[in-house]
Design a protein around this motif. Structure first.
Motif, mmCIF file in Angstrom:
data_model
loop_
_atom_site.group_PDB
_atom_site.id
_atom_site.type_symbol
_atom_site.label_atom_id
_atom_site.label_comp_id
_atom_site.label_asym_id
_atom_site.label_seq_id
_atom_site.Cartn_x
_atom_site.Cartn_y
_atom_site.Cartn_z
ATOM 1 N N GLU A 20 13.007 -16.431 -10.878
ATOM 2 C CA GLU A 20 12.333 -16.715 -9.614
ATOM 3 C C GLU A 20 12.611 -15.636 -8.587
ATOM 4 O O GLU A 20 13.605 -14.915 -8.664
ATOM 5 N N GLY A 21 11.689 -15.506 -7.619
ATOM 6 C CA GLY A 21 11.906 -14.652 -6.466
ATOM 7 C C GLY A 21 11.547 -13.194 -6.675
ATOM 8 O O GLY A 21 11.207 -12.747 -7.771
ATOM 9 N N GLU A 22 11.625 -12.444 -5.569
ATOM 10 C CA GLU A 22 11.334 -11.019 -5.590
ATOM 11 C C GLU A 22 12.452 -10.241 -6.269
ATOM 12 O O GLU A 22 13.626 -10.608 -6.171
ATOM 13 N N THR A 23 12.103 -9.148 -6.894
ATOM 14 C CA THR A 23 13.083 -8.247 -7.485
ATOM 15 C C THR A 23 13.428 -7.150 -6.485
ATOM 16 O O THR A 23 12.759 -6.982 -5.457
ATOM 17 N N ALA A 24 14.449 -6.386 -6.818
ATOM 18 C CA ALA A 24 14.786 -5.232 -5.978
ATOM 19 C C ALA A 24 13.644 -4.224 -5.982
ATOM 20 O O ALA A 24 13.378 -3.566 -4.968
ATOM 21 N N ALA A 25 12.936 -4.104 -7.105
ATOM 22 C CA ALA A 25 11.783 -3.199 -7.166
ATOM 23 C C ALA A 25 10.685 -3.644 -6.214
ATOM 24 O O ALA A 25 10.028 -2.808 -5.571
ATOM 25 N N ASP A 26 10.479 -4.951 -6.108
ATOM 26 C CA ASP A 26 9.473 -5.459 -5.165
ATOM 27 C C ASP A 26 9.813 -5.037 -3.739
ATOM 28 O O ASP A 26 8.940 -4.605 -2.973
ATOM 29 N N ILE A 27 11.073 -5.173 -3.376
ATOM 30 C CA ILE A 27 11.506 -4.827 -2.019
ATOM 31 C C ILE A 27 11.371 -3.324 -1.777
ATOM 32 O O ILE A 27 10.822 -2.879 -0.766
ATOM 33 N N VAL A 28 11.853 -2.533 -2.726
ATOM 34 C CA VAL A 28 11.841 -1.082 -2.579
ATOM 35 C C VAL A 28 10.422 -0.525 -2.495
ATOM 36 O O VAL A 28 10.152 0.425 -1.741
ATOM 37 N N ASN A 29 9.498 -1.127 -3.217
ATOM 38 C CA ASN A 29 8.138 -0.587 -3.281
ATOM 39 C C ASN A 29 7.176 -1.164 -2.251
ATOM 40 O O ASN A 29 6.104 -0.595 -2.024
ATOM 41 N N ASN A 30 7.533 -2.278 -1.632
ATOM 42 C CA ASN A 30 6.576 -2.956 -0.762
ATOM 43 C C ASN A 30 6.943 -2.997 0.713
ATOM 44 O O ASN A 30 6.057 -3.153 1.562
ATOM 45 N N LEU A 31 8.210 -2.894 1.042
ATOM 46 C CA LEU A 31 8.596 -2.998 2.449
ATOM 47 C C LEU A 31 8.274 -1.718 3.219
ATOM 48 O O LEU A 31 8.272 -0.615 2.649
ATOM 49 N N ARG A 32 8.019 -1.897 4.517
ATOM 50 C CA ARG A 32 7.828 -0.738 5.385
ATOM 51 C C ARG A 32 9.147 0.024 5.508
ATOM 52 O O ARG A 32 10.229 -0.522 5.276
ATOM 53 N N GLU A 90 25.348 1.167 5.945
ATOM 54 C CA GLU A 90 25.097 2.512 5.440
ATOM 55 C C GLU A 90 24.639 3.417 6.587
ATOM 56 O O GLU A 90 23.604 3.184 7.211
ATOM 57 N N LYS A 91 25.418 4.467 6.879
ATOM 58 C CA LYS A 91 25.118 5.314 8.032
ATOM 59 C C LYS A 91 23.877 6.174 7.834
ATOM 60 O O LYS A 91 23.280 6.649 8.812
ATOM 61 N N PHE A 92 23.470 6.372 6.584
ATOM 62 C CA PHE A 92 22.264 7.149 6.313
ATOM 63 C C PHE A 92 21.095 6.241 5.917
ATOM 64 O O PHE A 92 20.211 6.645 5.162
ATOM 65 N N SER A 93 21.090 5.025 6.429
ATOM 66 C CA SER A 93 20.069 4.055 6.037
ATOM 67 C C SER A 93 18.648 4.543 6.329
ATOM 68 O O SER A 93 17.743 4.365 5.506
ATOM 69 N N ARG A 94 18.451 5.167 7.480
ATOM 70 C CA ARG A 94 17.101 5.612 7.830
ATOM 71 C C ARG A 94 16.668 6.787 6.962
ATOM 72 O O ARG A 94 15.501 6.870 6.538
ATOM 73 N N ARG A 95 17.587 7.673 6.680
ATOM 74 C CA ARG A 95 17.259 8.805 5.799
ATOM 75 C C ARG A 95 16.932 8.300 4.394
ATOM 76 O O ARG A 95 15.988 8.781 3.760
ATOM 77 N N ILE A 96 17.686 7.338 3.913
ATOM 78 C CA ILE A 96 17.459 6.796 2.572
ATOM 79 C C ILE A 96 16.128 6.057 2.515
ATOM 80 O O ILE A 96 15.346 6.221 1.567
ATOM 81 N N ALA A 97 15.846 5.242 3.531
ATOM 82 C CA ALA A 97 14.577 4.512 3.560
ATOM 83 C C ALA A 97 13.397 5.476 3.583
ATOM 84 O O ALA A 97 12.382 5.260 2.903
ATOM 85 N N LYS A 98 13.497 6.546 4.348
ATOM 86 C CA LYS A 98 12.429 7.551 4.433
ATOM 87 C C LYS A 98 12.200 8.196 3.069
ATOM 88 O O LYS A 98 11.046 8.371 2.619
ATOM 89 N N ALA A 99 13.297 8.528 2.363
ATOM 90 C CA ALA A 99 13.175 9.162 1.050
ATOM 91 C C ALA A 99 12.555 8.214 0.032
ATOM 92 O O ALA A 99 11.756 8.635 -0.818
ATOM 93 N N VAL A 147 5.206 7.220 -3.108
ATOM 94 C CA VAL A 147 3.829 7.713 -3.041
ATOM 95 C C VAL A 147 3.396 8.261 -4.396
ATOM 96 O O VAL A 147 2.228 8.162 -4.789
ATOM 97 N N ASN A 148 4.349 8.802 -5.126
ATOM 98 C CA ASN A 148 4.064 9.406 -6.430
ATOM 99 C C ASN A 148 4.158 8.402 -7.582
ATOM 100 O O ASN A 148 4.019 8.767 -8.743
ATOM 101 N N GLY A 149 4.398 7.161 -7.282
ATOM 102 C CA GLY A 149 4.514 6.129 -8.313
ATOM 103 C C GLY A 149 5.624 5.158 -7.974
ATOM 104 O O GLY A 149 6.577 5.497 -7.252
ATOM 105 N N LYS A 150 5.514 3.944 -8.465
ATOM 106 C CA LYS A 150 6.498 2.911 -8.161
ATOM 107 C C LYS A 150 7.894 3.289 -8.666
ATOM 108 O O LYS A 150 8.046 3.919 -9.722
ATOM 109 N N ILE A 151 8.885 2.862 -7.902
ATOM 110 C CA ILE A 151 10.291 3.051 -8.289
ATOM 111 C C ILE A 151 10.701 1.798 -9.055
ATOM 112 O O ILE A 151 10.793 0.712 -8.468
ATOM 113 N N VAL A 152 10.922 1.909 -10.343
ATOM 114 C CA VAL A 152 11.125 0.721 -11.169
ATOM 115 C C VAL A 152 12.474 0.683 -11.884
ATOM 116 O O VAL A 152 12.792 -0.315 -12.537
#
Length: 330
Positions: free
Chosen positions: A135-147, A161-170, A176-181
């Motif tokens: 049941e529920g969302e996977t980590a892949a769902d979160i990584v690929n779908n959230l803003r 995590e002090k580099f949270s914004r840099r990591i989220a941006k990356a 964009v080049n394909g889902k992170i699975v």
């Protein structure tokens, strides 16, 4: 059967949650709210022959391992497959109520080493991270779908995590080049986006992000306040509730809830008439958290951040106690 997880603060749990007094003389009943591979339950059943236990776990695979391990104890050990918050919310108060309740909020080594669900970045596995994998969302769902901002907030809030914004941006740029699975793909993205000096610190640079995603996927912090409150009220008067935490946010929830249970009154200051009973609901047995010894940390490094807190129940908690803990957890 291979056992890969070493239960933390085991001797301390056996001491602080030992059956004692009149309530415990015959057929004491304990609920192990986070059974895992059954390490704590196994030790309690061996040490206290009059004790019987109900073990809860959301993961049916790890529970199957515990069932095999604990089979020699026969009818002294029973099992429930599901989330602990649902169990305590729907507990039948006309049935036998426990004298002892234990929560170990850590994630079993089994999930990192054997589950195959992407909890660890050391293996190339599907990016899942669900404890209940049905049941529920996977980590892949979160990584690929959230803003990007939502991802950054989750990573920072749940792991600092002090580099949270840099990591989220990356992450957003990479998908964009394909889902992170896969877990390895995500770990590589994080590795490549952080400063070189951060890659060779005490921990892998993906550690905190993976922790944050696991907490988010399993709603760990959201489940905890209600589960603590309902578990406390399920407990028999005079019984003991112990909680082992590993994360500062969950420890704060437990510490504050226990502190409020020990107060004379938890009604809002502006409320003219007390509605919470005007006396403590619990005796706080551990004024300071019990932490692992240097020897235990050396032998079992995952124990290094563990903290055990224990209370003894005097009477049921009120809605005011739950409201306070939910407000503090926000």
């Amino acid at each position: 059967m291979e056992i890969v997880h070493t239960p933390v603060l085991l001797n301390e749990c056996l001491e602080w949650l030992s059956p004692e007094g009149e309530l415990f003389e015959n057929n004491a009943f304990m609920i192990d709210s986070t059974l895992g591979e059954g390490g704590h339950s196994n030790a309690f059943l061996l040490k206290f022959p009059n004790l019987h236990i109900l073990g809860l776990d959301a993961d049916k695979n790890i529970q199957a391992k515990a069932k095999e391990r604990l089979a020699p104890f026969g009818s002294r050990m029973n099992f429930y497959n599901g989330w602990f918050n649902n169990f305590y919310k729907n507990f039948d108060m006309t049935s036998e109520r426990p004298n002892l309740i234990l929560f170990d909020l850590g994630i079993s080594v089994y999930h990192y080493e054997q589950s195959g669900r992407g909890f660890s970045f050391r293996y190339d596995e599907p990016l899942d991270m669900r404890l209940n994998f049905s049941e529920g969302e996977t980590a892949a769902d979160i990584v690929n779908n959230l803003r990007e901002d939502e991802l950054a907030n989750i990573i920072y809030l749940y792991s600092d995590e002090k580099f949270s914004r840099r990591i989220a941006k990356a992450i957003v740029e990479s998908r964009v080049n394909g889902k992170i699975v896969s877990s390895k793909a995500l770990a590589d993205i994080i590795w490549n986006c952080v400063p070189a000096s951060y890659r060779y610190g005490q921990i892998h640079p993906a550690t905190r992000t993976f922790q944050a995603l696991r907490i988010a996927v399993n709603s760990e912090l959201r489940r905890l306040p209600e589960a603590l409150h309902n578990a406390f009220n399920v407990l028999k008067d005079g019984g003991k509730l112990g909680v082992i935490t590993f994360h500062s946010l969950e420890d704060r929830i437990v510490k504050n809830y226990f502190r409020n249970l020990g107060k004379q009154c938890v009604c809002p200051p502006e409320q003219a008439i007390c509605s919470c009973g005007g006396s403590p609901c619990a005796e706080i047995l551990t004024r300071k958290p019990i932490e692992p010894s240097t020897e235990e940390i050396k032998e079992n490094s995952p124990s290094r951040s563990a903290k055990l807190r224990v209370v003894r129940k005097i009477k049921d908690a009120t809605k005011s106690h739950l409201n306070l803990i939910e407000q503090e957890a926000m």
